[in-house]
Design a protein around this motif. Structure first.
Motif, PDB file in Angstrom:
ATOM      1  N   SER A  42      -4.367 -25.732  21.164  1.00 27.52           N
ATOM      2  CA  SER A  42      -3.951 -25.495  22.551  1.00 27.52           C
ATOM      3  C   SER A  42      -2.481 -25.097  22.660  1.00 27.52           C
ATOM      4  O   SER A  42      -2.051 -24.588  23.689  1.00 27.52           O
ATOM      5  N   MET A  43      -1.718 -25.291  21.592  1.00 26.21           N
ATOM      6  CA  MET A  43      -0.302 -24.913  21.608  1.00 26.21           C
ATOM      7  C   MET A  43      -0.096 -23.441  21.306  1.00 26.21           C
ATOM      8  O   MET A  43       0.960 -22.890  21.664  1.00 26.21           O
ATOM      9  N   LEU A  44      -1.031 -22.782  20.648  1.00 23.88           N
ATOM     10  CA  LEU A  44      -0.821 -21.388  20.239  1.00 23.88           C
ATOM     11  C   LEU A  44      -0.487 -20.461  21.408  1.00 23.88           C
ATOM     12  O   LEU A  44       0.410 -19.631  21.268  1.00 23.88           O
ATOM     13  N   PRO A  45      -1.125 -20.578  22.587  1.00 22.83           N
ATOM     14  CA  PRO A  45      -0.736 -19.713  23.703  1.00 22.83           C
ATOM     15  C   PRO A  45       0.455 -20.244  24.516  1.00 22.83           C
ATOM     16  O   PRO A  45       0.908 -19.593  25.446  1.00 22.83           O
ATOM     17  N   MET A  46       0.984 -21.407  24.132  1.00 21.21           N
ATOM     18  CA  MET A  46       2.092 -22.026  24.868  1.00 21.21           C
ATOM     19  C   MET A  46       3.416 -21.352  24.520  1.00 21.21           C
ATOM     20  O   MET A  46       3.676 -21.029  23.356  1.00 21.21           O
ATOM     21  N   ILE A  47       4.242 -21.146  25.529  1.00 25.00           N
ATOM     22  CA  ILE A  47       5.592 -20.604  25.312  1.00 25.00           C
ATOM     23  C   ILE A  47       6.413 -21.657  24.555  1.00 25.00           C
ATOM     24  O   ILE A  47       6.374 -22.843  24.892  1.00 25.00           O
ATOM     25  N   VAL A  48       7.151 -21.223  23.548  1.00 29.08           N
ATOM     26  CA  VAL A  48       7.934 -22.133  22.714  1.00 29.08           C
ATOM     27  C   VAL A  48       8.883 -22.976  23.568  1.00 29.08           C
ATOM     28  O   VAL A  48       8.993 -24.190  23.368  1.00 29.08           O
ATOM     29  N   GLY A  63      -2.477 -32.361  23.187  1.00 24.06           N
ATOM     30  CA  GLY A  63      -3.904 -32.116  23.287  1.00 24.06           C
ATOM     31  C   GLY A  63      -4.646 -32.589  22.066  1.00 24.06           C
ATOM     32  O   GLY A  63      -4.387 -33.664  21.543  1.00 24.06           O
ATOM     33  N   GLU A  64      -5.561 -31.757  21.618  1.00 21.34           N
ATOM     34  CA  GLU A  64      -6.434 -32.132  20.506  1.00 21.34           C
ATOM     35  C   GLU A  64      -5.668 -32.266  19.201  1.00 21.34           C
ATOM     36  O   GLU A  64      -4.468 -32.079  19.151  1.00 21.34           O
ATOM     37  N   LYS A  65      -6.408 -32.556  18.161  1.00 18.62           N
ATOM     38  CA  LYS A  65      -5.817 -32.741  16.840  1.00 18.62           C
ATOM     39  C   LYS A  65      -5.107 -31.469  16.373  1.00 18.62           C
ATOM     40  O   LYS A  65      -5.411 -30.370  16.806  1.00 18.62           O
ATOM     41  N   ALA A  66      -4.218 -31.676  15.430  1.00 20.20           N
ATOM     42  CA  ALA A  66      -3.484 -30.553  14.840  1.00 20.20           C
ATOM     43  C   ALA A  66      -4.443 -29.612  14.131  1.00 20.20           C
ATOM     44  O   ALA A  66      -5.510 -30.012  13.675  1.00 20.20           O
ATOM     45  N   LEU A  67      -4.045 -28.361  14.061  1.00 20.28           N
ATOM     46  CA  LEU A  67      -4.810 -27.397  13.273  1.00 20.28           C
ATOM     47  C   LEU A  67      -4.817 -27.869  11.820  1.00 20.28           C
ATOM     48  O   LEU A  67      -3.794 -28.301  11.295  1.00 20.28           O
ATOM     49  N   VAL A 113      13.219 -16.464  20.388  1.00 20.67           N
ATOM     50  CA  VAL A 113      11.900 -17.066  20.182  1.00 20.67           C
ATOM     51  C   VAL A 113      11.473 -17.943  21.352  1.00 20.67           C
ATOM     52  O   VAL A 113      10.277 -18.160  21.556  1.00 20.67           O
ATOM     53  N   LEU A 114      12.403 -18.437  22.131  1.00 18.41           N
ATOM     54  CA  LEU A 114      12.060 -19.321  23.248  1.00 18.41           C
ATOM     55  C   LEU A 114      11.062 -18.693  24.215  1.00 18.41           C
ATOM     56  O   LEU A 114      10.271 -19.395  24.833  1.00 18.41           O
ATOM     57  N   SER A 115      11.065 -17.372  24.325  1.00 16.07           N
ATOM     58  CA  SER A 115      10.159 -16.696  25.266  1.00 16.07           C
ATOM     59  C   SER A 115       8.831 -16.289  24.625  1.00 16.07           C
ATOM     60  O   SER A 115       7.953 -15.777  25.297  1.00 16.07           O
ATOM     61  N   TRP A 116       8.678 -16.515  23.330  1.00 18.00           N
ATOM     62  CA  TRP A 116       7.448 -16.176  22.629  1.00 18.00           C
ATOM     63  C   TRP A 116       6.470 -17.345  22.722  1.00 18.00           C
ATOM     64  O   TRP A 116       6.872 -18.485  22.955  1.00 18.00           O
ATOM     65  N   THR A 117       5.194 -17.074  22.455  1.00 16.89           N
ATOM     66  CA  THR A 117       4.246 -18.163  22.312  1.00 16.89           C
ATOM     67  C   THR A 117       4.324 -18.681  20.874  1.00 16.89           C
ATOM     68  O   THR A 117       4.829 -17.984  19.984  1.00 16.89           O
ATOM     69  N   PHE A 118       3.814 -19.890  20.661  1.00  7.87           N
ATOM     70  CA  PHE A 118       3.767 -20.414  19.298  1.00  7.87           C
ATOM     71  C   PHE A 118       2.938 -19.494  18.410  1.00  7.87           C
ATOM     72  O   PHE A 118       3.292 -19.244  17.265  1.00  7.87           O
ATOM     73  N   GLY A 119       1.838 -18.981  18.948  1.00  7.13           N
ATOM     74  CA  GLY A 119       0.986 -18.073  18.179  1.00  7.13           C
ATOM     75  C   GLY A 119       1.724 -16.810  17.762  1.00  7.13           C
ATOM     76  O   GLY A 119       1.604 -16.361  16.617  1.00  7.13           O
ATOM     77  N   GLU A 120       2.498 -16.240  18.687  1.00  5.95           N
ATOM     78  CA  GLU A 120       3.268 -15.026  18.362  1.00  5.95           C
ATOM     79  C   GLU A 120       4.312 -15.325  17.289  1.00  5.95           C
ATOM     80  O   GLU A 120       4.480 -14.549  16.340  1.00  5.95           O
ATOM     81  N   TYR A 121       5.014 -16.447  17.454  1.00  8.18           N
ATOM     82  CA  TYR A 121       6.080 -16.761  16.508  1.00  8.18           C
ATOM     83  C   TYR A 121       5.505 -17.049  15.119  1.00  8.18           C
ATOM     84  O   TYR A 121       5.995 -16.538  14.109  1.00  8.18           O
ATOM     85  N   ILE A 122       4.453 -17.837  15.059  1.00 11.84           N
ATOM     86  CA  ILE A 122       3.841 -18.149  13.769  1.00 11.84           C
ATOM     87  C   ILE A 122       3.294 -16.879  13.127  1.00 11.84           C
ATOM     88  O   ILE A 122       3.481 -16.650  11.928  1.00 11.84           O
ATOM     89  N   GLY A 123       2.654 -16.019  13.912  1.00 15.53           N
ATOM     90  CA  GLY A 123       2.160 -14.742  13.383  1.00 15.53           C
ATOM     91  C   GLY A 123       3.290 -13.895  12.825  1.00 15.53           C
ATOM     92  O   GLY A 123       3.161 -13.293  11.749  1.00 15.53           O
ATOM     93  N   HIS A 124       4.400 -13.845  13.534  1.00  9.47           N
ATOM     94  CA  HIS A 124       5.575 -13.094  13.085  1.00  9.47           C
ATOM     95  C   HIS A 124       6.101 -13.656  11.760  1.00  9.47           C
ATOM     96  O   HIS A 124       6.407 -12.903  10.822  1.00  9.47           O
ATOM     97  N   LEU A 125       6.193 -14.986  11.675  1.00  6.75           N
ATOM     98  CA  LEU A 125       6.694 -15.613  10.452  1.00  6.75           C
ATOM     99  C   LEU A 125       5.772 -15.348   9.269  1.00  6.75           C
ATOM    100  O   LEU A 125       6.242 -15.081   8.154  1.00  6.75           O
ATOM    101  N   LEU A 126       4.464 -15.398   9.509  1.00  9.30           N
ATOM    102  CA  LEU A 126       3.509 -15.121   8.430  1.00  9.30           C
ATOM    103  C   LEU A 126       3.612 -13.674   7.956  1.00  9.30           C
ATOM    104  O   LEU A 126       3.547 -13.403   6.750  1.00  9.30           O
ATOM    105  N   GLN A 127       3.804 -12.733   8.897  1.00  5.68           N
ATOM    106  CA  GLN A 127       3.979 -11.318   8.514  1.00  5.68           C
ATOM    107  C   GLN A 127       5.245 -11.136   7.690  1.00  5.68           C
ATOM    108  O   GLN A 127       5.242 -10.436   6.679  1.00  5.68           O
ATOM    109  N   GLU A 128       6.349 -11.748   8.131  1.00  4.64           N
ATOM    110  CA  GLU A 128       7.608 -11.651   7.388  1.00  4.64           C
ATOM    111  C   GLU A 128       7.457 -12.232   5.982  1.00  4.64           C
ATOM    112  O   GLU A 128       7.937 -11.648   5.007  1.00  4.64           O
ATOM    113  N   HIS A 129       6.806 -13.371   5.896  1.00  3.52           N
ATOM    114  CA  HIS A 129       6.617 -14.027   4.603  1.00  3.52           C
ATOM    115  C   HIS A 129       5.801 -13.145   3.661  1.00  3.52           C
ATOM    116  O   HIS A 129       6.156 -12.968   2.492  1.00  3.52           O
ATOM    117  N   GLU A 130       4.724 -12.572   4.174  1.00 10.59           N
ATOM    118  CA  GLU A 130       3.878 -11.693   3.357  1.00 10.59           C
ATOM    119  C   GLU A 130       4.654 -10.453   2.917  1.00 10.59           C
ATOM    120  O   GLU A 130       4.559 -10.018   1.773  1.00 10.59           O
TER     121      GLU A 130
END
Length: 139
Positions: A42-48, A63-67, A113-130
């Motif tokens: 439920s945090m993925l669409p939440m703004i950071v 909310g629910e359990k962690a991913l 990053v404050l204006s991004w969603t958690f999903g956007e930020y995590i996706g960005h970090l994963l792309q950078e890492h790859e």
């Protein structure tokens, strides 16, 4: 009262978090506390900024359990501090005790990053890492 640093984590088990915190506290001699909040679905669409505001207001359950670990190819920790030394200590503390430390991404919460969603930020970090892994393996 000791300073508390908020950190959001994805892909770390409760045991990983406890081992990392214990390692950190041995490095920083308990100078500050680290509150690690596991990222839930439920945090993925939440703004950071909203998540950070809730966390600093005392809401530690989102909310629910962690991913679950293994859902993404890397583990991610997003730290809310601008103090470079604190970020380095947290990173060293966790990487010292976790398996596959090269697949542990550390990032800080910046103004951008404050204006991004958690999903956007995590996706960005994963792309950078790859990208960095691919670029470095080509050398």
């Amino acid at each position: 009262m000791k300073e508390e640093i908020i950190c959001f984590a994805l892909g770390l088990s409760p045991e990983d978090i406890e081992k990392g915190k214990a390692s950190l506290y041995s490095l920083n001699q308990g100078a500050y506390l680290l509150e690690v909040i596991p990222v839930s679905d439920s945090m993925l669409p939440m703004i950071v900024a909203d998540g950070l505001e809730r966390a600093t207001a005392g809401t530690r359950q989102f909310g629910e359990k962690a991913l679950p670990p293994g859902l993404v190819p890397c583990r991610v920790m997003v730290v809310d501090t601008r103090e470079r030394e604190q970020v380095v200590q947290i990173m060293r503390g966790f990487k010292a005790v976790l398996s596959d430390p090269q697949d542990l991404i550390f990032a800080v919460i910046t103004e951008t990053v404050l204006s991004w969603t958690f999903g956007e930020y995590i996706g960005h970090l994963l792309q950078e890492h790859e990208h960095m892994k691919t670029r470095n393996s080509g050398k």
